[in-house]
Design a protein around this motif. Sequence first.
Motif, mmCIF file in Angstrom:
data_model
loop_
_atom_site.group_PDB
_atom_site.id
_atom_site.type_symbol
_atom_site.label_atom_id
_atom_site.label_comp_id
_atom_site.label_asym_id
_atom_site.label_seq_id
_atom_site.Cartn_x
_atom_site.Cartn_y
_atom_site.Cartn_z
ATOM 1 N N VAL A 116 10.059 12.943 -9.244
ATOM 2 C CA VAL A 116 10.741 11.768 -9.569
ATOM 3 C C VAL A 116 9.956 11.275 -10.928
ATOM 4 C CG1 VAL A 116 10.774 9.283 -8.933
ATOM 5 C CG2 VAL A 116 11.195 11.383 -7.061
ATOM 6 N N TYR A 117 8.635 11.367 -11.114
ATOM 7 C CA TYR A 117 7.924 10.823 -12.350
ATOM 8 C C TYR A 117 7.442 12.074 -13.057
ATOM 9 C CZ TYR A 117 8.414 6.573 -9.649
ATOM 10 O OH TYR A 117 8.837 5.647 -8.894
ATOM 11 N N PRO A 118 8.377 12.928 -13.817
ATOM 12 C CA PRO A 118 7.838 14.224 -14.148
ATOM 13 C C PRO A 118 6.901 14.020 -15.535
ATOM 14 C CG PRO A 118 10.255 13.646 -14.868
ATOM 15 C CD PRO A 118 9.861 12.807 -13.786
ATOM 16 N N GLN A 119 6.825 12.594 -16.007
ATOM 17 C CA GLN A 119 5.910 12.198 -17.172
ATOM 18 C C GLN A 119 4.871 11.720 -16.643
ATOM 19 O OE1 GLN A 119 8.258 10.323 -15.997
ATOM 20 N NE2 GLN A 119 8.175 8.291 -16.875
ATOM 21 N N TYR A 120 4.392 11.852 -15.532
ATOM 22 C CA TYR A 120 3.324 11.335 -14.717
ATOM 23 C C TYR A 120 1.927 11.885 -15.243
ATOM 24 C CZ TYR A 120 0.236 9.152 -11.075
ATOM 25 O OH TYR A 120 -0.926 8.652 -10.337
ATOM 26 N N THR A 121 2.132 13.340 -15.349
ATOM 27 C CA THR A 121 0.788 13.999 -15.631
ATOM 28 C C THR A 121 0.296 13.844 -17.098
ATOM 29 O OG1 THR A 121 2.181 16.015 -15.656
ATOM 30 C CG2 THR A 121 0.998 15.620 -13.726
ATOM 31 N N THR B 7 4.171 -4.880 -13.687
ATOM 32 C CA THR B 7 5.122 -4.194 -12.686
ATOM 33 C C THR B 7 4.844 -4.381 -11.318
ATOM 34 O OG1 THR B 7 3.794 -2.185 -13.111
ATOM 35 C CG2 THR B 7 5.677 -2.259 -14.793
ATOM 36 N N ALA B 8 5.745 -4.048 -10.593
ATOM 37 C CA ALA B 8 5.571 -4.053 -9.160
ATOM 38 C C ALA B 8 4.330 -3.238 -8.533
ATOM 39 C CB ALA B 8 6.800 -3.890 -7.943
ATOM 40 N N VAL B 9 4.188 -2.116 -8.998
ATOM 41 C CA VAL B 9 3.481 -0.979 -8.367
ATOM 42 C C VAL B 9 1.920 -1.387 -9.053
ATOM 43 C CG1 VAL B 9 2.699 1.420 -8.408
ATOM 44 C CG2 VAL B 9 5.090 0.850 -8.141
ATOM 45 N N ASN B 10 1.940 -1.814 -10.096
ATOM 46 C CA ASN B 10 0.599 -2.416 -10.768
ATOM 47 C C ASN B 10 0.092 -3.593 -10.080
ATOM 48 O OD1 ASN B 10 -0.881 -4.280 -12.593
ATOM 49 N ND2 ASN B 10 -0.834 -2.384 -13.899
ATOM 50 N N ASP B 11 1.001 -4.740 -9.641
ATOM 51 C CA ASP B 11 0.387 -5.861 -8.928
ATOM 52 C C ASP B 11 0.105 -5.486 -7.399
ATOM 53 O OD1 ASP B 11 3.207 -7.911 -9.962
ATOM 54 O OD2 ASP B 11 1.429 -7.268 -10.854
ATOM 55 N N TRP B 12 1.024 -4.294 -6.786
ATOM 56 C CA TRP B 12 0.530 -3.841 -5.676
ATOM 57 C C TRP B 12 -0.937 -2.946 -5.536
ATOM 58 C CZ3 TRP B 12 6.036 -1.583 -4.785
ATOM 59 C CH2 TRP B 12 6.836 -2.752 -4.380
ATOM 60 N N GLY B 13 -1.042 -2.154 -6.822
ATOM 61 C CA GLY B 13 -2.429 -1.763 -6.562
ATOM 62 C C GLY B 13 -3.723 -2.481 -6.825
ATOM 63 N N ASN C 197 -5.588 5.643 -11.785
ATOM 64 C CA ASN C 197 -4.194 5.993 -12.086
ATOM 65 C C ASN C 197 -3.010 5.054 -12.028
ATOM 66 O OD1 ASN C 197 -5.764 8.444 -12.175
ATOM 67 N ND2 ASN C 197 -5.024 9.129 -10.089
ATOM 68 N N CYS C 198 -3.040 4.130 -11.064
ATOM 69 C CA CYS C 198 -2.064 3.063 -11.058
ATOM 70 C C CYS C 198 -1.661 2.290 -12.377
ATOM 71 C CB CYS C 198 -2.333 2.569 -9.639
ATOM 72 S SG CYS C 198 -1.081 0.990 -9.412
ATOM 73 N N TYR C 199 -3.138 1.988 -12.701
ATOM 74 C CA TYR C 199 -2.987 0.864 -13.908
ATOM 75 C C TYR C 199 -2.654 1.673 -15.243
ATOM 76 C CZ TYR C 199 -5.380 -1.821 -10.321
ATOM 77 O OH TYR C 199 -5.782 -2.393 -9.237
ATOM 78 N N ALA C 200 -2.940 3.134 -15.321
ATOM 79 C CA ALA C 200 -2.712 3.775 -16.317
ATOM 80 C C ALA C 200 -1.289 4.331 -16.493
ATOM 81 C CB ALA C 200 -3.472 5.272 -16.306
ATOM 82 N N PHE C 201 -0.429 4.208 -15.212
ATOM 83 C CA PHE C 201 1.021 4.612 -15.109
ATOM 84 C C PHE C 201 1.772 3.360 -15.132
ATOM 85 C CE2 PHE C 201 4.223 7.546 -15.331
ATOM 86 C CZ PHE C 201 5.319 7.407 -14.449
ATOM 87 N N ASN C 202 1.417 2.374 -14.467
ATOM 88 C CA ASN C 202 2.243 1.101 -14.178
ATOM 89 C C ASN C 202 1.952 0.025 -15.161
ATOM 90 O OD1 ASN C 202 3.630 2.381 -11.764
ATOM 91 N ND2 ASN C 202 1.675 2.912 -11.453
ATOM 92 N N PRO C 203 2.516 -0.097 -16.013
ATOM 93 C CA PRO C 203 1.961 -1.401 -16.936
ATOM 94 C C PRO C 203 1.829 -2.722 -16.154
ATOM 95 C CG PRO C 203 3.851 -0.378 -17.913
ATOM 96 C CD PRO C 203 3.665 0.119 -16.562
ATOM 97 N N PRO D 91 0.667 11.556 -2.745
ATOM 98 C CA PRO D 91 0.533 11.844 -3.996
ATOM 99 C C PRO D 91 1.909 11.339 -4.673
ATOM 100 C CG PRO D 91 0.031 13.810 -2.947
ATOM 101 C CD PRO D 91 0.590 12.818 -1.627
ATOM 102 N N VAL D 92 1.839 10.819 -5.993
ATOM 103 C CA VAL D 92 2.917 10.450 -6.545
ATOM 104 C C VAL D 92 4.140 11.663 -6.781
ATOM 105 C CG1 VAL D 92 3.958 9.830 -8.961
ATOM 106 C CG2 VAL D 92 1.773 8.540 -7.742
ATOM 107 N N ASP D 93 5.241 11.533 -6.566
ATOM 108 C CA ASP D 93 6.242 12.679 -6.378
ATOM 109 C C ASP D 93 6.346 12.900 -8.126
ATOM 110 O OD1 ASP D 93 9.256 13.141 -4.805
ATOM 111 O OD2 ASP D 93 8.433 14.246 -6.570
ATOM 112 N N ALA E 254 0.919 -1.192 0.016
ATOM 113 C CA ALA E 254 0.132 0.224 0.012
ATOM 114 C C ALA E 254 0.955 1.306 -0.041
ATOM 115 C CB ALA E 254 -0.985 -0.030 1.190
ATOM 116 N N PHE E 255 2.100 1.230 0.421
ATOM 117 C CA PHE E 255 2.866 2.433 0.616
ATOM 118 C C PHE E 255 3.189 3.412 -0.733
ATOM 119 C CE2 PHE E 255 6.870 1.868 -1.733
ATOM 120 C CZ PHE E 255 6.878 0.541 -1.918
ATOM 121 N N PRO E 256 2.984 2.831 -1.781
ATOM 122 C CA PRO E 256 3.142 3.723 -2.942
ATOM 123 C C PRO E 256 1.950 4.549 -3.232
ATOM 124 C CG PRO E 256 3.860 1.482 -3.794
ATOM 125 C CD PRO E 256 3.050 1.232 -2.370
ATOM 126 N N PHE E 257 0.508 4.191 -2.289
ATOM 127 C CA PHE E 257 -0.631 5.071 -2.687
ATOM 128 C C PHE E 257 -0.699 5.767 -1.304
ATOM 129 C CE2 PHE E 257 -0.664 2.348 -6.161
ATOM 130 C CZ PHE E 257 -0.453 1.043 -5.941
#
Length: 109
Positions: free
Chosen positions: A37-42, A90-96, A81-87, A32-34, A26-29
């Motif tokens: 660190v992830y300038p292309q997030y938006t 990926t770890a973050v997608n699985d955690w989502g 948002n998690c699934y849009a940014f993390n294919p 707010p996404v930094d 849960a920690f990535p959530f």
Amino acid sequence: KIAQEQLRFCKEVVKELFKKTHESYAFPFYQPVDLNVYPQYTQYVQTPMDLSTIRSKLEHNQYPLPPYQAFEHDVRLIFANCYAFNPAGTAVNDWGHRLEAVFETKWAE
Ligand SMILES: Cc1ccc(Nc2c(-c3ccc(O)cc3)nc3c(C)cccn23)cc1
């Protein structure tokens, strides 16, 4: 449920998602996404959302009453948002997906 009961349950759901037992996925959530660190997030995500923002909105009465619809929308935004940014794969997608399963179980309570 009356508006105040709904508000209490929304707070209970957020409390659950912040529990230590879920921290490892849960920690990535939590915050707010930094964007430094992830300038292309938006470019992928139009409406960032995270658990601290939701908790703050609940504590400062920034949800309409009754809150269920707007609260559920914000929580589901975290996962979309998690699934849009993390294919997939990926770890973050699985955690989502893992945190989403925790949410679905508690939300159905
Ligand atoms: C293995 C691994 C790889 C990347 C990350 N990124 C990440 C994310 C993140 C959240 C949502 C999102 O859509 C993208 C990234 N949040 C964090 C945090 C709070 C601390 C450390 C890394 N963080 C974490 C673990």
